[in-house]
Design a protein around this motif. Sequence first.
Motif, mmCIF file in Angstrom:
data_model
loop_
_atom_site.group_PDB
_atom_site.id
_atom_site.type_symbol
_atom_site.label_atom_id
_atom_site.label_comp_id
_atom_site.label_asym_id
_atom_site.label_seq_id
_atom_site.Cartn_x
_atom_site.Cartn_y
_atom_site.Cartn_z
ATOM 1 N N GLU A 1 0.980 -1.103 0.309
ATOM 2 C CA GLU A 1 -0.237 0.117 -0.002
ATOM 3 C C GLU A 1 1.103 1.447 -0.025
ATOM 4 O O GLU A 1 0.611 2.419 0.130
ATOM 5 C CB GLU A 1 -1.152 -0.129 1.441
ATOM 6 N N LEU A 2 2.522 0.942 -0.114
ATOM 7 C CA LEU A 2 2.869 2.162 -0.014
ATOM 8 C C LEU A 2 2.798 3.255 -0.983
ATOM 9 O O LEU A 2 3.124 2.736 -2.165
ATOM 10 C CB LEU A 2 4.457 1.942 0.257
ATOM 11 N N THR A 3 2.386 4.689 -0.848
ATOM 12 C CA THR A 3 3.327 5.443 -1.800
ATOM 13 C C THR A 3 3.876 6.170 -1.978
ATOM 14 O O THR A 3 5.158 6.023 -1.486
ATOM 15 C CB THR A 3 1.770 6.597 -1.559
ATOM 16 N N TYR A 4 4.348 6.991 -2.644
ATOM 17 C CA TYR A 4 5.713 7.663 -3.038
ATOM 18 C C TYR A 4 6.433 7.988 -2.261
ATOM 19 O O TYR A 4 7.363 7.952 -1.620
ATOM 20 C CB TYR A 4 5.839 8.454 -4.145
ATOM 21 N N ASP A 5 4.910 9.174 -1.538
ATOM 22 C CA ASP A 5 5.809 10.002 -0.287
ATOM 23 C C ASP A 5 5.366 8.811 0.701
ATOM 24 O O ASP A 5 6.783 9.752 1.091
ATOM 25 C CB ASP A 5 4.412 10.846 0.578
ATOM 26 N N GLN A 6 5.113 8.192 1.258
ATOM 27 C CA GLN A 6 5.209 6.887 2.209
ATOM 28 C C GLN A 6 6.649 6.588 1.475
ATOM 29 O O GLN A 6 7.642 6.634 2.794
ATOM 30 C CB GLN A 6 3.907 6.214 2.145
ATOM 31 N N HIS A 7 7.567 5.941 1.241
ATOM 32 C CA HIS A 7 8.338 4.906 0.393
ATOM 33 C C HIS A 7 9.129 6.040 0.718
ATOM 34 O O HIS A 7 10.605 5.482 1.238
ATOM 35 C CB HIS A 7 8.081 4.422 -0.981
ATOM 36 N N ARG A 8 9.293 7.045 -0.258
ATOM 37 C CA ARG A 8 10.760 8.169 0.385
ATOM 38 C C ARG A 8 10.030 8.549 2.130
ATOM 39 O O ARG A 8 11.710 8.416 2.116
ATOM 40 C CB ARG A 8 10.443 9.233 0.195
ATOM 41 N N ALA A 9 9.662 8.030 3.010
ATOM 42 C CA ALA A 9 10.100 8.392 4.413
ATOM 43 C C ALA A 9 10.447 7.528 5.162
ATOM 44 O O ALA A 9 10.657 7.602 6.144
ATOM 45 C CB ALA A 9 8.663 8.976 5.310
#
Length: 500
Positions: A44-52
């Motif tokens: 479920e990770l989005t781009y912004d979440q993955h970058r975090a």
Amino acid sequence: MAPDAHATGEPVPFSFDRLTEAMKAKAAESYSVPKFDVPQQIAELTYDQHRAIRFRPDNALWQGEAPFELQAFHMGWLFKEPVMLHSVDAGMARQVVFTGRDFEYRAPLDPARFQDLVMTGEAGFRLHYPLNAPDVMDELVSFLGASYFRALGRDTLYGLSARGLAINTATANGEEFPRFTDFYIERPSRRSKEITVHAALDSESVTGAFRFVIAPGRDTVMTVTARIFARKDIERIGIAPMTSMFLFAENNDSAFDDYRGQVHDSDGLKIVRQNGDELWRNLNNPSDLATSFFVEENPKAFGLFQRDRDFVHFQDAGAGYERRPSLLAEPLDDWGKGAINLVEIPTDLEVNDNIVAFWVPEKQVKAGEALEFRYRLSWGAIEETTTHFARVMALRSGAGGVSGVENTEGLRKFVVDFDGEILRNLSADSNIEAVVNVSRGDIVHSTVSRIDSNGMWRLVIDLKPNGAGPVELNAYLNLDDKRLSEIWSYQWRKTDDARS
């Protein structure tokens, strides 16, 4: 030697030859699309979440035990196909496993959701090394996504990438992207000056065993052995493929309303021919897909270069395009007849890699065949001697003719600046002439002259194209029948100056 903290399971014998035999046997089996059980937190990770998500440096493999350290890339977002990592020590391999405790989960993520996460593999990995200072572990090389990898030389920033293999790039059948499925990294010692990475490659058409011997330095050098086994006939196979970005420079900046003077990771394709001749092809961001083939036999080298190193020409304080590495591929064996394929893809965004270059063997690959290619990849601000050949330092293009008067409609002007030691000591009245060749066009006027302010020599060509097809240009400078410059090459279409 202490055991690796993340290594699990029983050790198994490993060597490059063992990996080769395993991939050869796998090529005889039918390809099956791998299925991955991706944990919900990752899926479920989005781009912004993955970058975090950040790897915790204190949990790096071999941290404090060797000059090289390994950190994993977390799965998620675009990276949902796990690769398996293995540490090799004294000819024995053990799988390396990372968990949620090896990563830091920053806002907007809830760290509690990941503390007990055990991943089935990693998205990829990166190696760190004190490249620029003895007390700083700089990122040196990363392997992430399909068969992509990239590296840095001293004082450079990440830019272009390489791949293990390219299959059917820019063909009607559509491109196939083989992927590295397993990596076997030889454990370095405290005094290691290089590190060896082995990789297993798999796809619908091929399997492969790769070895990368990586030596960091001003130019970081990878010695690559690629053993390839064909499952199917392959229309176009690309050896030592490299991928970069070219948005605009002086030759096509009129199509972009941008405060920056240039935006690119690479500005040219360099080819060193078997006889020592050197060719420079300025890159372009065309209006339509452009594919060029440079027919060669046993070339000495080819690569995508960032030749312009002046910040003033870019004016991008964040991206640092003037510090992007060049990449040169040098065959270590005779590769025979074939062609260097350059693919230029239209783009309006600098986030898109739109330049691809690779070697295509003359003979088409058939199912059941085995191939081996050995080559050296050099990454960095690679210095080019100007003692024997002057270099192309800039290409500009615009409406042809003479300013202030009415000119023949449809003329196009190309201005090529050459620089080098071999030119700088020549006076303006030296008998330098330009040898210019054009296809699908007529040369209306050309001159070559010295620029007094900087000692460069400028070639100016006014061209009238014939028809709508692409115009191919090449030129070099001569003095008394002695070649003074590399061979400049360019492809231009009538629509290229009207991109919107």
